[in-house]
Design a protein around this motif. Structure first.
Motif, short mmCIF file in Angstrom:
data_model
loop_
_atom_site.label_atom_id
_atom_site.label_comp_id
_atom_site.label_asym_id
_atom_site.label_seq_id
_atom_site.Cartn_x
_atom_site.Cartn_y
_atom_site.Cartn_z
N ARG A 21 101.09 -87.81 -57.33
CA ARG A 21 99.76 -87.26 -57.67
C ARG A 21 99.63 -85.82 -57.22
O ARG A 21 98.89 -85.04 -57.81
CB ARG A 21 98.64 -88.09 -57.03
N TRP A 22 100.35 -85.42 -56.17
CA TRP A 22 100.34 -84.03 -55.73
C TRP A 22 101.32 -83.20 -56.56
O TRP A 22 101.00 -82.07 -56.97
CB TRP A 22 100.70 -83.96 -54.24
N ALA A 23 102.53 -83.71 -56.78
CA ALA A 23 103.61 -82.93 -57.39
C ALA A 23 103.38 -82.62 -58.86
O ALA A 23 103.65 -81.49 -59.30
CB ALA A 23 104.94 -83.66 -57.22
N ILE A 24 102.92 -83.57 -59.63
CA ILE A 24 102.79 -83.36 -61.08
C ILE A 24 101.77 -82.26 -61.40
O ILE A 24 102.08 -81.35 -62.18
CB ILE A 24 102.51 -84.68 -61.81
N ALA A 56 106.69 -84.50 -50.86
CA ALA A 56 107.44 -84.20 -52.08
C ALA A 56 108.17 -82.88 -51.94
O ALA A 56 107.66 -81.94 -51.33
CB ALA A 56 106.50 -84.14 -53.29
N LYS A 57 109.37 -82.84 -52.49
CA LYS A 57 110.11 -81.59 -52.64
C LYS A 57 110.27 -81.38 -54.13
O LYS A 57 110.62 -82.30 -54.87
CB LYS A 57 111.50 -81.69 -51.99
N HIS A 85 112.66 -80.85 -60.89
CA HIS A 85 113.16 -82.12 -60.38
C HIS A 85 112.32 -82.42 -59.15
O HIS A 85 112.19 -81.57 -58.25
CB HIS A 85 114.65 -82.03 -60.01
N ILE A 86 111.72 -83.60 -59.10
CA ILE A 86 110.82 -83.98 -58.02
C ILE A 86 111.47 -85.06 -57.17
O ILE A 86 111.94 -86.07 -57.70
CB ILE A 86 109.46 -84.47 -58.58
N ASP A 87 111.48 -84.84 -55.87
CA ASP A 87 111.91 -85.86 -54.92
C ASP A 87 110.67 -86.28 -54.14
O ASP A 87 110.18 -85.55 -53.29
CB ASP A 87 112.97 -85.30 -53.97
N ALA A 88 110.15 -87.48 -54.47
CA ALA A 88 108.93 -88.00 -53.84
C ALA A 88 109.28 -89.12 -52.87
O ALA A 88 108.59 -90.13 -52.79
CB ALA A 88 107.96 -88.48 -54.91
N SER A 89 110.37 -88.95 -52.12
CA SER A 89 110.82 -89.97 -51.18
C SER A 89 109.97 -89.91 -49.90
O SER A 89 109.89 -88.87 -49.26
CB SER A 89 112.28 -89.75 -50.82
#
Length: 72
Positions: free
Chosen positions: A61-64, A25-26, A9-13
């Motif tokens: 772009r960082w998280a994926i 991102a978390k 689960h990505i939180d890109a807030s």
């Protein structure tokens, strides 16, 4: 923006500070279906951007790729 990707689960807030939006991102790993999430990785600041949409895109772009590299 929050979304699920693979078993994560990505939180890109972004963080809004005086007209600048800081990408961050978390990433949480889902323990099981319906189970609690637990944090896996925090990006730290990934740069500042003129809009929240740009900051969200940078965080994604960082998280994926991180998720792709750390997926089981």
């Amino acid at each position: 923006m929050q979304f699920d990707y693979k078993e994560f689960h990505i939180d890109a807030s972004p963080l809004d500070e005086g007209g600048h939006y800081y990408a961050r991102a978390k990433i949480y790993r889902r323990a099981s279906v319906g189970g609690d999430k637990f944090e896996v990785k925090y990006s730290g600041d990934l740069g500042d951007y003129p809009s929240d949409a740009d900051a969200i895109e940078a965080a994604e772009r960082w998280a994926i790729p991180w998720c792709d590299a750390n997926s089981v």
